[in-house]
Motif scaffolding. Structure first.
Motif, PDB file in Angstrom:
ATOM      1  N   LYS A   4      -1.616  40.053 -66.215  1.00 10.83           N
ATOM      2  CA  LYS A   4      -0.660  39.439 -67.140  1.00 10.83           C
ATOM      3  C   LYS A   4       0.288  38.462 -66.454  1.00 10.83           C
ATOM      4  O   LYS A   4       1.109  37.821 -67.107  1.00 10.83           O
ATOM      5  N   SER A   5       0.184  38.346 -65.128  1.00  9.04           N
ATOM      6  CA  SER A   5       1.132  37.524 -64.375  1.00  9.04           C
ATOM      7  C   SER A   5       0.724  36.062 -64.337  1.00  9.04           C
ATOM      8  O   SER A   5      -0.443  35.706 -64.536  1.00  9.04           O
ATOM      9  N   ASP A   6       1.717  35.212 -64.079  1.00  9.09           N
ATOM     10  CA  ASP A   6       1.485  33.790 -63.821  1.00  9.09           C
ATOM     11  C   ASP A   6       1.562  33.510 -62.323  1.00  9.09           C
ATOM     12  O   ASP A   6       0.755  32.758 -61.777  1.00  9.09           O
ATOM     13  N   ILE A   7       2.568  34.115 -61.706  1.00 13.32           N
ATOM     14  CA  ILE A   7       2.853  33.890 -60.282  1.00 13.32           C
ATOM     15  C   ILE A   7       2.881  35.233 -59.580  1.00 13.32           C
ATOM     16  O   ILE A   7       3.303  36.236 -60.153  1.00 13.32           O
ATOM     17  N   THR A   8       2.424  35.261 -58.342  1.00 14.36           N
ATOM     18  CA  THR A   8       2.591  36.472 -57.543  1.00 14.36           C
ATOM     19  C   THR A   8       3.345  36.148 -56.264  1.00 14.36           C
ATOM     20  O   THR A   8       3.125  35.095 -55.655  1.00 14.36           O
ATOM     21  N   LEU A   9       4.256  37.030 -55.907  1.00 11.59           N
ATOM     22  CA  LEU A   9       4.929  36.952 -54.613  1.00 11.59           C
ATOM     23  C   LEU A   9       4.215  37.926 -53.686  1.00 11.59           C
ATOM     24  O   LEU A   9       4.290  39.142 -53.884  1.00 11.59           O
ATOM     25  N   LEU A  10       3.482  37.406 -52.717  1.00  8.15           N
ATOM     26  CA  LEU A  10       2.791  38.246 -51.738  1.00  8.15           C
ATOM     27  C   LEU A  10       3.764  38.515 -50.596  1.00  8.15           C
ATOM     28  O   LEU A  10       4.100  37.614 -49.822  1.00  8.15           O
ATOM     29  N   VAL A  11       4.226  39.759 -50.505  1.00 11.10           N
ATOM     30  CA  VAL A  11       5.248  40.106 -49.515  1.00 11.10           C
ATOM     31  C   VAL A  11       4.573  40.649 -48.260  1.00 11.10           C
ATOM     32  O   VAL A  11       3.776  41.592 -48.316  1.00 11.10           O
ATOM     33  N   LEU A  12       4.914  40.049 -47.125  1.00  9.93           N
ATOM     34  CA  LEU A  12       4.402  40.474 -45.823  1.00  9.93           C
ATOM     35  C   LEU A  12       5.567  40.901 -44.942  1.00  9.93           C
ATOM     36  O   LEU A  12       6.674  40.363 -45.050  1.00  9.93           O
ATOM     37  N   ASP A  13       5.313  41.851 -44.072  1.00  7.93           N
ATOM     38  CA  ASP A  13       6.325  42.352 -43.143  1.00  7.93           C
ATOM     39  C   ASP A  13       6.251  41.546 -41.853  1.00  7.93           C
ATOM     40  O   ASP A  13       5.302  41.683 -41.078  1.00  7.93           O
ATOM     41  N   SER A  14       7.245  40.691 -41.625  1.00  8.78           N
ATOM     42  CA  SER A  14       7.203  39.815 -40.450  1.00  8.78           C
ATOM     43  C   SER A  14       7.435  40.565 -39.140  1.00  8.78           C
ATOM     44  O   SER A  14       7.210  40.012 -38.062  1.00  8.78           O
ATOM     45  N   SER A  15       7.838  41.831 -39.239  1.00  5.37           N
ATOM     46  CA  SER A  15       8.073  42.609 -38.010  1.00  5.37           C
ATOM     47  C   SER A  15       6.801  43.285 -37.516  1.00  5.37           C
ATOM     48  O   SER A  15       6.807  43.936 -36.471  1.00  5.37           O
ATOM     49  N   GLU A  16       5.699  43.149 -38.270  1.00  5.28           N
ATOM     50  CA  GLU A  16       4.437  43.774 -37.891  1.00  5.28           C
ATOM     51  C   GLU A  16       3.313  42.745 -37.927  1.00  5.28           C
ATOM     52  O   GLU A  16       3.389  41.768 -38.685  1.00  5.28           O
ATOM     53  N   PRO A  17       2.248  42.959 -37.151  1.00  5.48           N
ATOM     54  CA  PRO A  17       1.106  42.039 -37.212  1.00  5.48           C
ATOM     55  C   PRO A  17       0.425  42.136 -38.575  1.00  5.48           C
ATOM     56  O   PRO A  17       0.487  43.163 -39.250  1.00  5.48           O
ATOM     57  N   LEU A  18      -0.229  41.053 -38.981  1.00  4.97           N
ATOM     58  CA  LEU A  18      -1.008  41.083 -40.218  1.00  4.97           C
ATOM     59  C   LEU A  18      -2.188  42.028 -40.062  1.00  4.97           C
ATOM     60  O   LEU A  18      -2.732  42.189 -38.975  1.00  4.97           O
TER      61      LEU A  18
ATOM     62  N   LYS B   2       6.631  29.077 -36.483  1.00  4.45           N
ATOM     63  CA  LYS B   2       5.394  28.320 -36.290  1.00  4.45           C
ATOM     64  C   LYS B   2       4.224  29.258 -36.013  1.00  4.45           C
ATOM     65  O   LYS B   2       3.128  29.078 -36.549  1.00  4.45           O
ATOM     66  N   GLU B   3       4.453  30.272 -35.175  1.00  2.00           N
ATOM     67  CA  GLU B   3       3.390  31.214 -34.835  1.00  2.00           C
ATOM     68  C   GLU B   3       2.998  32.054 -36.049  1.00  2.00           C
ATOM     69  O   GLU B   3       1.812  32.331 -36.281  1.00  2.00           O
ATOM     70  N   ALA B   4       3.996  32.467 -36.848  1.00  2.00           N
ATOM     71  CA  ALA B   4       3.716  33.273 -38.046  1.00  2.00           C
ATOM     72  C   ALA B   4       2.908  32.464 -39.055  1.00  2.00           C
ATOM     73  O   ALA B   4       1.939  32.968 -39.648  1.00  2.00           O
ATOM     74  N   CYS B   5       3.289  31.208 -39.252  1.00  2.00           N
ATOM     75  CA  CYS B   5       2.559  30.353 -40.203  1.00  2.00           C
ATOM     76  C   CYS B   5       1.121  30.140 -39.745  1.00  2.00           C
ATOM     77  O   CYS B   5       0.192  30.162 -40.566  1.00  2.00           O
ATOM     78  N   LYS B   6       0.941  29.934 -38.453  1.00  2.00           N
ATOM     79  CA  LYS B   6      -0.413  29.724 -37.922  1.00  2.00           C
ATOM     80  C   LYS B   6      -1.277  30.963 -38.160  1.00  2.00           C
ATOM     81  O   LYS B   6      -2.441  30.859 -38.573  1.00  2.00           O
ATOM     82  N   GLU B   7      -0.704  32.144 -37.920  1.00  2.00           N
ATOM     83  CA  GLU B   7      -1.456  33.383 -38.118  1.00  2.00           C
ATOM     84  C   GLU B   7      -1.829  33.550 -39.593  1.00  2.00           C
ATOM     85  O   GLU B   7      -2.962  33.917 -39.919  1.00  2.00           O
ATOM     86  N   ILE B   8      -0.886  33.259 -40.489  1.00  2.00           N
ATOM     87  CA  ILE B   8      -1.152  33.387 -41.926  1.00  2.00           C
ATOM     88  C   ILE B   8      -2.234  32.410 -42.356  1.00  2.00           C
ATOM     89  O   ILE B   8      -3.162  32.766 -43.091  1.00  2.00           O
ATOM     90  N   ARG B   9      -2.147  31.181 -41.905  1.00  2.00           N
ATOM     91  CA  ARG B   9      -3.148  30.182 -42.287  1.00  2.00           C
ATOM     92  C   ARG B   9      -4.524  30.537 -41.727  1.00  2.00           C
ATOM     93  O   ARG B   9      -5.550  30.297 -42.374  1.00  2.00           O
ATOM     94  N   ASP B  10      -4.558  31.127 -40.528  1.00  2.00           N
ATOM     95  CA  ASP B  10      -5.835  31.536 -39.942  1.00  2.00           C
ATOM     96  C   ASP B  10      -6.443  32.712 -40.698  1.00  2.00           C
ATOM     97  O   ASP B  10      -7.654  32.755 -40.943  1.00  2.00           O
ATOM     98  N   LYS B  11      -5.593  33.671 -41.084  1.00  2.00           N
ATOM     99  CA  LYS B  11      -6.077  34.886 -41.752  1.00  2.00           C
ATOM    100  C   LYS B  11      -6.395  34.644 -43.229  1.00  2.00           C
ATOM    101  O   LYS B  11      -7.344  35.196 -43.770  1.00  2.00           O
ATOM    102  N   PHE B  12      -5.549  33.838 -43.889  1.00  2.00           N
ATOM    103  CA  PHE B  12      -5.684  33.630 -45.341  1.00  2.00           C
ATOM    104  C   PHE B  12      -6.124  32.202 -45.628  1.00  2.00           C
ATOM    105  O   PHE B  12      -5.484  31.479 -46.378  1.00  2.00           O
TER     106      PHE B  12
END
Length: 459
Positions: A276-290, A324-334
């Motif tokens: 039923k949603s339009d938008i989702t907020l995908l919450v990640l814990d930045s203190s832990e690895p993906l 920068k490192e967090a964004c790179k990891e997210i883009r690589d994983k997702f």
């Protein structure tokens, strides 16, 4: 469940790729030819779709044992839905490989040629010799270096489930038959005034409830360090710039093996919220690895074709380099969510949470955007001239025109002469270009190749 089989002669790396796709060491690997004799099978997920992956014994007729292994392998291939034929990229093309591939192609199943062990530029140059095999879907990979795997997964993915459900097919046909005189898409839904439904998803204990409390500026959800505190979805409305946001905090998702009792109902309810949603907020814990579970949860947003914002929570005492490192990891994983904006917040401290409101509005506007037909077609013409559509076995593949037939998310039909031959990589190219041109950050785009008439033969 559909079956994907890895097939090829001994020692080309089938078991190594099997382990890589399964994300665990199931098959025994060695340099000894014929190590795998029986088939290994395991269920895997490719983005948000499941299948059975089969590691088969090598095709070899050098002795009686290997002949039996080969017979069993070929029988498994006949019973599979998708065939991945692997060869050794360190070697020049072999006549035996060509013979086997041609026999497999007669099974009339989706089939790809996988050239493994392409570890450097020299290997890549050598691999072009395999063009003589004449197969359309060919992938250069290196299992040991984990390169080329993503493109292979994107080849398999659309074959696991039809992109169009029957009711969507009917909707598209009805729309194309009843275009307005000016050729524009019209929708009776009042997207400018309806509440924006926002689902909050993520693993247990990543701070979803704290984020909801910070967004609505009151303690609406119970917060504790105990994983799994939230079971029922928690709804709360908030008004921003005269728009109503309906936030829903869903239960945290665990690994399948750890979902117990009432949490199974929570998982089902989470999926119902997303429907039923339009938008989702995908919450990640930045203190832990993906984790792999983060990827699976991200796949839910892709499954339901929602607008998405990636929220990196618990962002305290972090640097620009950390970002920068967090964004790179997210883009690589997702990689399949490359269009999703990333925002860093500290829900507990209330830092940067206010920036989410305007980001939701921006993504929602993109999610419900209508593109003028004339501008869309001018652009499609431009990009197909810059990067022509590959021919299909020497035959011209062309797009007559493009038309938007839906929103939430934007849906575009490409009216073509040979729609089934449009390669997924070229469709991805078009989607990326459309997103860039018409500013569609944060939203998936559905592009569907379609015959000019329901019963028209491909010419």
């Amino acid at each position: 469940m559909q079956k994907v089989i890895l097939i090829g002669r001994p020692n080309v790396g089938k078991s190594s790729l099997f382990n890589r796709l399964a994300r665990e060491r199931i098959a025994i690997t060695s340099d000894v030819s014929g190590t795998t004799r029986d088939t290994n099978k395991t269920e895997i997920e490719i983005f948000d779709r499941s299948c059975i992956l089969i590691d088969s014994g090598g095709l070899d007729e050098s002795n009686e044992l290997f002949k039996n292994v080969q017979a069993k392998t070929l029988e498994e291939a006949r019973n599979s839905d998708i065939i991945l034929f692997m060869v050794d990229g360190k070697m020049m093309p072999q006549d035996e490989d060509k013979r086997i591939l041609y026999s497999l192609m007669k099974l009339d199943k989706p089939i790809a040629l996988i050239i493994n062990k392409v570890d450097n530029e020299k290997d890549e140059l050598r691999s072009f010799e395999f063009n003589e095999f004449g197969i359309q879907d060919m992938f250069l990979i290196s299992v040991s270096h984990n390169t080329g795997i993503e493109d292979l997964l994107k080849f398999i993915y659309p074959h696991l489930k039809d992109e169009l459900k029957p009711d969507e097919e009917e909707t598209l046909d009805d729309f194309l038959e009843n275009l307005s005189e000016d050729g524009e898409f019209k929708d009776n839904e009042d997207y400018e005034n309806k509440p924006i439904e926002v689902g909050i998803i993520g693993r247990v204990n990543v701070g979803k409830s704290s984020l909801l409390n910070a967004l609505v500026k009151e303690k609406r959800s119970v917060v504790s360090s105990i994983a799994g505190t939230t079971i029922d979805p928690v709804n709360e409305s908030y008004i921003y710039e005269d728009r109503v946001f309906e936030f829903v905090d869903t239960a945290g998702i665990r690994k399948r093996g750890r979902i117990e009792g009432i949490e199974r109902f929570a998982l089902n309810r989470t999926e119902k919220v997303l429907e039923k949603s339009d938008i989702t907020l995908l919450v990640l814990d930045s203190s832990e690895p993906l984790t792999e579970l983060d990827e699976r949860i991200a796949g839910l947003a892709d499954k339901f074709k929602l607008g998405i914002i990636i929220v990196l929570n618990k962002w305290e005492n972090k640097t620009e380099q950390d970002y920068k490192e967090a964004c790179k990891e997210i883009r690589d994983k997702f990689k399949f969510l490359s269009y999703a904006p990333i925002i860093t917040v500290s829900a507990l401290m209330g830092k940067r949470v206010h920036k989410i409101y305007s980001l939701i509005l921006e993504v929602y506007n993109n999610y419900t955007k209508k593109i003028q037909t004339s501008k869309l077609n001018e652009f499609i013409k431009e990009v197909t001239i810059t990067h022509p559509i590959p021919h299909d076995k020497g035959k011209l593949v062309k797009i007559y025109y493009a038309v938007q037939f839906g929103v939430a998310p934007p849906k575009i039909a490409l009216i073509m002469n040979r729609p089934k031959t449009l390669h997924f990589s070229y469709k991805r190219y078009l989607i990326n270009k459309i997103r860039e041109k018409f500013n569609l950050e944060g939203t998936p785009i559905v592009v569907i190749p379609k015959n000019r008439g329901k019963d028209e033969e491909e010419k």
